[in-house]
Design a protein around this motif. Structure first.
Motif, PDB file in Angstrom:
ATOM      1  N   ALA A   1     100.959 201.092  99.223  1.00 33.11           N
ATOM      2  CA  ALA A   1     101.289 200.982 100.649  1.00 33.11           C
ATOM      3  C   ALA A   1     100.770 199.669 101.228  1.00 33.11           C
ATOM      4  N   LYS A   2      99.551 199.277 100.830  1.00 34.42           N
ATOM      5  CA  LYS A   2      99.001 198.020 101.322  1.00 34.42           C
ATOM      6  C   LYS A   2      99.791 196.824 100.802  1.00 34.42           C
ATOM      7  N   VAL A   3     100.198 196.892  99.550  1.00 34.63           N
ATOM      8  CA  VAL A   3     100.983 195.791  98.992  1.00 34.63           C
ATOM      9  C   VAL A   3     102.323 195.677  99.706  1.00 34.63           C
ATOM     10  N   ILE A   4     102.970 196.808  99.964  1.00 33.35           N
ATOM     11  CA  ILE A   4     104.252 196.782 100.666  1.00 33.35           C
ATOM     12  C   ILE A   4     104.087 196.250 102.084  1.00 33.35           C
ATOM     13  N   HIS A   5     102.988 196.673 102.749  1.00 33.64           N
ATOM     14  CA  HIS A   5     102.735 196.184 104.106  1.00 33.64           C
ATOM     15  C   HIS A   5     102.495 194.673 104.114  1.00 33.64           C
ATOM     16  N   ALA A   6     101.734 194.183 103.130  1.00 30.20           N
ATOM     17  CA  ALA A   6     101.472 192.747 103.050  1.00 30.20           C
ATOM     18  C   ALA A   6     102.763 191.970 102.768  1.00 30.20           C
ATOM     19  N   GLU A   7     103.606 192.500 101.889  1.00 26.01           N
ATOM     20  CA  GLU A   7     104.878 191.832 101.624  1.00 26.01           C
ATOM     21  C   GLU A   7     105.757 191.806 102.872  1.00 26.01           C
ATOM     22  N   GLY A   8     105.720 192.899 103.655  1.00 19.12           N
ATOM     23  CA  GLY A   8     106.476 192.906 104.899  1.00 19.12           C
ATOM     24  C   GLY A   8     105.965 191.881 105.899  1.00 19.12           C
TER      25      GLY A   8
ATOM     26  N   MET B   1     104.454 189.093 105.173  1.00 16.36           N
ATOM     27  CA  MET B   1     104.809 187.765 104.683  1.00 16.36           C
ATOM     28  C   MET B   1     106.277 187.451 104.994  1.00 16.36           C
ATOM     29  N   GLN B   2     107.162 188.425 104.759  1.00 20.43           N
ATOM     30  CA  GLN B   2     108.571 188.201 105.062  1.00 20.43           C
ATOM     31  C   GLN B   2     108.791 188.011 106.563  1.00 20.43           C
ATOM     32  N   ALA B   3     108.054 188.785 107.390  1.00 16.30           N
ATOM     33  CA  ALA B   3     108.190 188.633 108.843  1.00 16.30           C
ATOM     34  C   ALA B   3     107.710 187.266 109.305  1.00 16.30           C
ATOM     35  N   SER B   4     106.603 186.783 108.708  1.00 17.63           N
ATOM     36  CA  SER B   4     106.103 185.459 109.100  1.00 17.63           C
ATOM     37  C   SER B   4     107.090 184.362 108.741  1.00 17.63           C
ATOM     38  N   GLU B   5     107.756 184.519 107.587  1.00 21.29           N
ATOM     39  CA  GLU B   5     108.758 183.525 107.215  1.00 21.29           C
ATOM     40  C   GLU B   5     109.924 183.517 108.209  1.00 21.29           C
TER      41      GLU B   5
END
Length: 256
Positions: free
Chosen positions: A186-193, A195-199
């Motif tokens: 869950a933490k990895v998915i949240h971090a990936e989200g 990162m994608q949002a920041s891009e």
């Protein structure tokens, strides 16, 4: 009619009994291993066969598939976890001669071999492998048993591990491990989200920075969205361009 003497009647009775004992009927799934004066002669059947009394002996062998339950075995896994494992074994006799001559009580011998093989194979694997790779373990055990029982005239067709019983404390530890794994994902998915949002935000800021009017329109859209909420206080930032334009207009009015 002339009565037959008692002696001849007794002899005739003995002959009939001998002939009756010499006739054997084997079913379709049975074979008879014939021994002549203690030495192997041939395998007969199915159907009607003749066995000479006192000279030949016959041992019946069932060729049907045997379903054998392997008793529960205490196994220590590679990662030092104690588990109780039981299985079921499917095999049949393909060579009646070997099954009778090469091994004593082939059913008991196959059962003991299955128990020792189950312990030795599972002891080389970790607990996670026992739970996740059961089909591969079944295939490994079946291959080993089939190779070792080939000299006994036995074909092991399948092995299935039925139950892997774990201690209650180990069950709780596995549950905690699974919960920690889910939290990590869950933490990895949240971090990936994030990162994608920041891009995407970076791309949006670059587009908006190319046109000041687009930035002002974005502010107006934000105000429209905030006005729809049931709040009494609205705090929003003002663009510096708008404030500077207001200050310049105020200075012009004072000078006039």
């Amino acid at each position: 009619m002339i009565p037959m003497p008692f002696g001849w009647s007794f002899v005739l009775l003995i002959v009939i009994m001998v002939l009756a004992s010499a006739i054997k009927i084997l079913r379709e799934y049975e074979r008879g291993v014939i021994f002549l004066l203690g030495r192997f002669w041939k395998v007969k059947g199915p159907g009607l066969i003749i066995v000479i009394p006192f000279v030949q002996q016959v041992v019946r062998v069932d060729l049907r598939t045997v379903v054998m339950d392997v008793p529960t075995q205490d196994v220590i896994s590679r990662d030092n976890v104690s588990v109780k494992v039981n299985a079921v074994l499917y095999f049949r006799v393909v060579d009646a001669q070997k099954a009778i001559i090469n091994v004593e009580h082939f059913l008991d011998a196959t059962s003991q071999l299955a128990q020792t093989t189950l312990r030795s194979v599972l002891g080389k694997h970790e607990l996670d492998d026992m739970l996740a790779e059961r089909e591969q373990l079944n295939a490994d055990i079946q291959k080993i048993l089939d190779a070792q029982t080939d000299n006994w005239g036995i074909k092991v067709s399948n092995v299935e591990i039925k139950h892997v019983d774990i201690d209650e404390s180990m069950v709780r530890a596995i549950a905690r491990q699974a919960e920690a794994e889910r939290e990590r994902r869950a933490k990895v998915i949240h971090a990936e989200g994030e990162m994608q949002a920041s891009e995407k935000l970076l791309q949006a800021s670059q587009v908006l920075s190319q046109s000041p009017q687009a930035m002002q329109l974005r502010y107006l859209q934000t105000l429209t969205a905030i006005a729809g909420d049931k709040t009494t206080t609205i705090v929003f930032p003002l663009p510096m361009d708008l404030i500077q334009a207001m200050l310049k207009s105020m200075d012009v009015e004072k000078k006039e």
